[in-house]
Write a protein that holds these residues in place. Structure first.
Motif, PDB file in Angstrom:
ATOM      1  N   ARG A 502      -1.065 -58.511   2.117  1.00  0.00           N
ATOM      2  CA  ARG A 502       0.189 -58.499   1.345  1.00  0.00           C
ATOM      3  C   ARG A 502      -0.077 -58.049  -0.101  1.00  0.00           C
ATOM      4  NH1 ARG A 502       4.152 -60.285   4.548  1.00  0.00           N
ATOM      5  NH2 ARG A 502       3.859 -62.070   5.938  1.00  0.00           N
ATOM      6  N   LEU A 505      -0.295 -54.317  -0.170  1.00  0.00           N
ATOM      7  CA  LEU A 505       1.023 -53.690  -0.032  1.00  0.00           C
ATOM      8  C   LEU A 505       1.825 -53.685  -1.334  1.00  0.00           C
ATOM      9  CD1 LEU A 505       1.972 -55.058   3.489  1.00  0.00           C
ATOM     10  CD2 LEU A 505       1.667 -52.649   2.885  1.00  0.00           C
ATOM     11  N   TRP A 517       0.415 -47.251   3.793  1.00  0.00           N
ATOM     12  CA  TRP A 517       1.354 -48.375   3.885  1.00  0.00           C
ATOM     13  C   TRP A 517       1.549 -48.766   5.348  1.00  0.00           C
ATOM     14  CZ3 TRP A 517       6.325 -48.334   6.159  1.00  0.00           C
ATOM     15  CH2 TRP A 517       7.115 -49.459   5.916  1.00  0.00           C
ATOM     16  N   GLN A 521       0.561 -52.223   7.167  1.00  0.00           N
ATOM     17  CA  GLN A 521       1.578 -53.007   7.884  1.00  0.00           C
ATOM     18  C   GLN A 521       1.098 -53.331   9.302  1.00  0.00           C
ATOM     19  OE1 GLN A 521       4.265 -54.449   6.942  1.00  0.00           O
ATOM     20  NE2 GLN A 521       5.111 -53.388   5.170  1.00  0.00           N
ATOM     21  N   ALA A 550       6.342 -56.546  10.855  1.00  0.00           N
ATOM     22  CA  ALA A 550       5.310 -55.668  10.283  1.00  0.00           C
ATOM     23  C   ALA A 550       5.066 -54.451  11.175  1.00  0.00           C
ATOM     24  CB  ALA A 550       4.015 -56.451  10.075  1.00  0.00           C
ATOM     25  N   SER A 553       7.938 -52.073  10.926  1.00  0.00           N
ATOM     26  CA  SER A 553       7.851 -51.353   9.655  1.00  0.00           C
ATOM     27  C   SER A 553       6.864 -50.191   9.770  1.00  0.00           C
ATOM     28  CB  SER A 553       7.416 -52.298   8.533  1.00  0.00           C
ATOM     29  OG  SER A 553       8.405 -53.277   8.281  1.00  0.00           O
ATOM     30  N   ALA A 554       5.708 -50.464  10.355  1.00  0.00           N
ATOM     31  CA  ALA A 554       4.697 -49.411  10.519  1.00  0.00           C
ATOM     32  C   ALA A 554       5.245 -48.236  11.314  1.00  0.00           C
ATOM     33  CB  ALA A 554       3.457 -49.983  11.194  1.00  0.00           C
TER      34      ALA A 554
END
Length: 689
Positions: A502, A505, A517, A521, A550, A553-554
């Protein structure tokens, strides 16, 4: 009418008197200081005018002085002299100057030092001016990127790389300029130096016109030496402006005029400059052009070594061996197979050669730098080497980094210390990955310690991207450490890994570095999923939900079109997290999660094919079998039987790769799951009858 004429004449006379006042006086204000900019003022230093058009003068107790020229006009040239017994002027080239219009605008600094210290103080002075020019160029380019909305982290990182390259060149150029004795060099060369020191780099480059230098080179020997000196200065100035391609061409031009037989050392020195420029261009240019630059760098260094021999010029020989090794390693990074391995072996040999001269006793910082570079090359070798030989190379890399840290201490060289600590962490992690049992756990603990040490200096404020990369590496090591650690300690290590991801990020954002990023993630999702495996109840369910978020998001960046294999990996990870969520969820919600898990696994199999990625294909087939079986457990009748049949087919597919010989553990596990699924399918069919 007469009165008007008289008035005009009077006004004209006044104007003439004022004009005469403007041109009939000038002055220079300044200060005499010791050793370098910011140094202590020195009093009672005699200042003379070589043409005897003013003075002599003396500096006051604080080093200040005012040089009056009542009969000279601004813009006229003067040449100053400085007299203080036992002392010389560091910036002697600036003593030739034009009388300023405004003496307060840019006061003259005269830097003096002990005669024995002249070259070192001059080197520091020129290096400072070089760094100032580089920082100005960096800020100009950064501002231009921001105005063009191109200031993403990748572009900025490339710009910072150029700045670092320019600083390395400036250091070398400063050492070269410092060797010049007062008055040495042509008038053209000295004027270019003055422009450089005044921050007028473009004007200095323009002054060192190629046609003028060629004309000079084709005249007498002295003129040839001056021309070569001018070209080398011009190349250095191009470097200060990050114009490396132009610098390389200028060095090549100079090289054509240098006679190898009569000017062997100058020829070799210029070959090294050519090699350095090609090497830096090679690591910044993609494809064939980059490879050609690296090959040219290697050729240039090997040529220089024909003159820089171990016997005659040991330190220059060692420096060139170190540079050659770096270029060989860069070339190896772009070369697959046996050829790449051979290039790495040559790099290691060259680094070890350099260490024959760069000893800890004689050249401690050079020794430490070369040990760090050797560690990098050995690690690269280990990455291409399996079994005991690879393990031995990793051990040698660790030893090299630990040697470097004997000199690269936090107190003396904090940035270099942090870099080497970070490198050490990476190799220790690699060692741990190849080592079973308590020894592997201990190596991971050492890797974590190394990363945490690096983060003491590599801060978010000073070096945000390095900080984020080190946080990511720390998180990976912590997650692997947790995998080998039971109980509360393992859970705590996973929590630390999540925190580190985290943190990374915070800097590695989607806008600035989308692919990094997305990778982070994905890695965060893995750590959260591992945490959830060790956490009961609501907290565990929440961790799984965060893992799913996560992964999703990736997948916003890791698309099938742009990054197919990364997309498939994250789809597989997402499927596993959804399957675990379903296990902790009842009713319709659980059934929906299982559907999503099956969809994710089937998506992964679109890329993870048996032909292209057989092991990944088998792994995902096995995961798909698990999800289908869980679906079947919650589904009645014919639909449940169909799901079981699909699960059986998935397990059978996995076993096509998971043979008992090659993958005994996975073969046994999958075979057990297959038999259980077949038993349930038979039972379901009997019940249906």
């Amino acid at each position: 009418m007469v009165g008007r004429i008289v008035l005009i004449l009077l006004l004209a006379a006044v104007a003439q008197a004022q004009g005469a006042t403007e041109v009939q006086g000038a002055m220079i204000k300044g200060i005499v200081i010791l050793n370098g900019e910011g140094g202590q003022g020195v009093g009672n230093v005699q200042i003379t005018d070589s043409a005897h058009t003013g003075g002599p003068w003396a500096s006051d107790s604080d080093g200040g002085f005012i040089l009056d020229y009542p009969n000279r006009a601004p813009g006229e040239k003067v040449r100053l002299g400085v007299i203080k017994e036992g002392y010389v002027v560091v910036n002697w080239v600036q003593l030739d100057l034009a009388l300023p219009k405004d003496p307060n605008a840019n006061p003259l600094q005269i830097i003096i030092c002990k005669e024995a210290d002249r070259e070192e103080m001059a080197r520091r002075f020129y290096q400072l001016k070089g760094v100032e020019a580089i920082e100005a160029t960096y800020q100009q380019k950064l501002k231009a990127l921001e105005e063009e909305n191109k200031s993403d982290a990748t572009t900025i990182a490339k710009l910072q790389e150029e700045r670092d390259q320019a600083k390395a060149s400036a250091e070398k150029a400063a050492a070269e300029l410092a060797k010049n004795q007062p008055g040495q060099g042509s008038e053209l060369y000295q004027e270019a130096q003055r422009l450089f020191l005044a921050g007028k780099i473009e004007a200095a480059i323009a002054l060192l016109d190629d046609d003028k230098l060629r004309q000079s080179a084709e005249q007498a020997e002295k003129a040839l030496t001056d021309a070569i000196q001018g070209w080398r200065l011009k190349a250095n100035l191009f470097t200060l402006k990050f114009r490396f391609e132009e610098a390389e061409k200028v060095y090549e031009t100079a090289l054509r005029y240098i006679n190898r037989e009569t000017q062997a050392q100058l020829w070799a020195e210029t070959e090294v400059d050519v090699g350095n420029t090609h090497d830096q261009l090679g690591i910044r240019v993609e494809g064939r052009a980059g490879n050609e630059h690296l090959a040219a760098a290697i050729t240039a260094y090997r040529s220089a070594l024909e003159v820089y021999t171990h016997q005659q010029l040991p330190q220059k020989w060692a420096m060139t061996q170190n540079n050659l090794a770096i270029a060989l390693r860069h070339q190896a990074d772009r070369t697959e197979g046996t050829k790449g391995a051979e290039l790495l072996a040559q790099a290691v040999t060259a680094f070890r050669s350099a260490l024959e001269v760069r000893t800890r006793e004689q050249l401690p910082q050079d020794w430490a730098q070369t040990q760090n570079n050797l560690g990098n090359a050995l690690w690269d070798q280990a990455d291409r080497t399996e079994g005991p030989k690879g393990a031995e190379l990793l051990a040698q890399a660790v030893a090299a980094y630990q040697s470097a840290l004997e000199v690269r201490t936090r107190e003396q060289l904090p940035q270099e210390w942090a870099t080497t600590e970070s490198n050490l962490g990476l190799v220790l992690w690699d060692q741990a990955d190849r080592t079973e049992g308590p020894k592997g756990v201990e190596l991971l603990a050492q890797a974590v310690t190394a990363y945490r040490s690096a983060l003491e200096v590599t801060t978010r404020e000073q070096l945000p991207q390095k900080w984020a990369a080190t946080q990511n590496n720390l998180a990976i090591a912590l997650r692997h450490q947790a995998a080998r650690t039971k109980g509360t300690k393992g859970v705590e290590l996973l929590a630390q890994a999540v925190t580190a991801y985290r943190s990374a990020l915070e800097v590695t954002t989607r806008e600035q570095l989308p692919q990094k990023w997305a990778m982070t993630q994905n890695n965060l999702g893995n750590a959260l999923s591992d945490q959830a495996n060790r956490t009961e109840g609501t907290k565990g369910a929440e961790l799984l939900a965060q893992a799913v978020t996560a992964y999703r998001s990736a997948l916003e960046v890791r698309t099938r079109e742009q990054l197919p294999q990364d997309w498939a990996t994250t789809q597989n990870n997402l499927g596993n997290a959804l399957l675990k969520q379903a296990d902790r969820t009842d009713g319709a919600k659980s059934a929906e999660l299982l559907v999503q898990a099956v969809t994710a696994f089937r998506s992964a199999l679109e890329v993870r094919t048996r032909e292209q990625l057989p092991q990944d294909w088998a792994q995902t087939q096995s995961n798909l079998g698990n999800a289908l079986r869980h679906q079947a457990d919650r589904t009645e009748g014919q639909k449940g039987a169909e799901l079981l049949a699909q699960a059986v087919a998935a397990y059978q597919s996995a076993l096509e790769v998971y043979s008992a010989e090659a993958f005994p553990f996975y073969h046994k596990q999958t075979e057990k799951q297959l038999k259980e699924c077949e038993r349930l399918l038979t039972q379901t069919k009997l019940q249906a009858q």
